[in-house]
Design a protein around this motif. Structure first.
Motif, short mmCIF file in Angstrom:
data_model
loop_
_atom_site.label_atom_id
_atom_site.label_comp_id
_atom_site.label_asym_id
_atom_site.label_seq_id
_atom_site.Cartn_x
_atom_site.Cartn_y
_atom_site.Cartn_z
N UNK A 97 -2.48 0.69 -1.78
CA UNK A 97 -3.85 0.56 -2.28
C UNK A 97 -4.31 1.85 -2.92
N UNK A 98 -5.10 1.71 -3.94
CA UNK A 98 -5.91 2.83 -4.40
C UNK A 98 -7.07 2.91 -3.41
N UNK A 99 -7.37 4.11 -2.94
CA UNK A 99 -8.36 4.24 -1.88
C UNK A 99 -9.45 5.22 -2.28
N UNK A 100 -10.53 5.19 -1.49
CA UNK A 100 -11.69 6.02 -1.79
C UNK A 100 -11.49 7.46 -1.38
N UNK A 101 -10.58 7.70 -0.43
CA UNK A 101 -10.45 9.03 0.15
C UNK A 101 -9.10 9.16 0.83
N UNK A 102 -8.66 10.41 1.00
CA UNK A 102 -7.42 10.66 1.74
C UNK A 102 -7.71 11.02 3.19
N UNK A 103 -8.95 10.87 3.65
CA UNK A 103 -9.26 11.09 5.05
C UNK A 103 -10.24 10.02 5.49
N UNK A 104 -10.27 9.69 6.78
CA UNK A 104 -11.10 8.57 7.25
C UNK A 104 -12.59 8.79 7.00
N UNK A 105 -13.37 7.74 6.78
CA UNK A 105 -12.91 6.35 6.68
C UNK A 105 -12.26 6.06 5.33
N UNK A 106 -11.09 5.45 5.38
CA UNK A 106 -10.32 5.16 4.18
C UNK A 106 -10.55 3.71 3.80
N UNK A 107 -11.08 3.49 2.63
CA UNK A 107 -11.42 2.15 2.17
C UNK A 107 -10.59 1.82 0.93
N UNK A 108 -10.03 0.62 0.89
CA UNK A 108 -9.25 0.24 -0.29
C UNK A 108 -10.16 -0.13 -1.45
N UNK A 109 -9.69 0.19 -2.65
CA UNK A 109 -10.39 -0.19 -3.87
C UNK A 109 -9.61 -1.30 -4.57
N UNK A 110 -8.33 -1.10 -4.72
CA UNK A 110 -7.43 -2.12 -5.28
C UNK A 110 -6.21 -2.24 -4.36
N UNK A 111 -5.72 -3.51 -4.24
CA UNK A 111 -4.58 -3.80 -3.39
C UNK A 111 -3.36 -4.20 -4.21
N UNK A 112 -2.18 -3.95 -3.61
CA UNK A 112 -0.98 -4.58 -4.10
C UNK A 112 -0.78 -5.92 -3.40
N UNK A 113 0.34 -6.56 -3.66
CA UNK A 113 0.59 -7.89 -3.10
C UNK A 113 1.23 -7.83 -1.72
N UNK A 114 1.72 -6.68 -1.33
CA UNK A 114 2.31 -6.51 -0.01
C UNK A 114 3.81 -6.69 -0.01
N UNK A 115 4.45 -6.03 0.95
CA UNK A 115 5.89 -6.17 1.15
C UNK A 115 6.16 -6.22 2.64
N UNK A 116 7.02 -7.16 3.05
CA UNK A 116 7.27 -7.38 4.47
C UNK A 116 8.26 -6.34 5.00
N UNK A 117 7.91 -5.76 6.13
CA UNK A 117 8.83 -4.88 6.87
C UNK A 117 9.03 -5.49 8.25
N UNK A 118 10.28 -5.75 8.59
CA UNK A 118 10.61 -6.32 9.89
C UNK A 118 11.60 -5.40 10.59
N UNK A 119 11.23 -4.99 11.80
CA UNK A 119 12.08 -4.10 12.59
C UNK A 119 12.56 -4.87 13.80
N UNK A 120 13.85 -5.04 13.91
CA UNK A 120 14.42 -5.79 15.03
C UNK A 120 14.78 -4.83 16.16
N UNK A 121 14.67 -5.34 17.38
CA UNK A 121 14.96 -4.49 18.55
C UNK A 121 16.42 -4.61 18.97
#
Length: 121
Positions: A97-121
């Protein structure tokens, strides 16, 4: 119109590594802070990391400090998330995401579509 396209997700065993990439277009990439968020079913989207426009200032949520590294290449209009020592609890859809700030509170301005990350044990 801002476009953010993530890549690099996948399935990995616990202890492994992945590097996510996010290619941006449509705005002056180097002018804005960027961030990575993640979301699992039934939970709110969580801010994971953020980086200032020049890459000098970075934020990490406590659960990923020391394991994840956010970086950006303004010449390539790309932001990265290097994820090491992955744990099953890191399993989520990761969003750039493009965000409003690099420190909290961090709010998104624009999002990507996302990518799945799966970690198996």
């Amino acid at each position: 119109q801002v476009q953010l396209v993530e890549s690099g997700g996948g399935l990995v065993q616990a202890g492994g590594s992945l590097r996510l990439s996010c290619a941006a277009s449509g705005r002056t990439f180097s002018s804005y802070a960027m961030g990575w968020f993640r979301q699992t079913p039934g939970k709110e989207r969580e801010s994971v990391a953020a980086v200032s426009w020049n890459g000098y200032s970075k934020y990490y949520v406590a659960s990923v400090k020391g394991r994840f590294t956010i970086s950006r290449d303004n010449a390539k209009n790309t932001v990265y998330l290097q994820m090491n020592s992955l744990k099953p609890e890191d399993t989520a859809v990761y969003y750039c995401a493009e965000v409003n700030s690099d420190y909290p509170p961090i709010k998104p301005i624009y999002w990507g579509q996302g990518t799945q990350v799966t970690v198996s044990s």
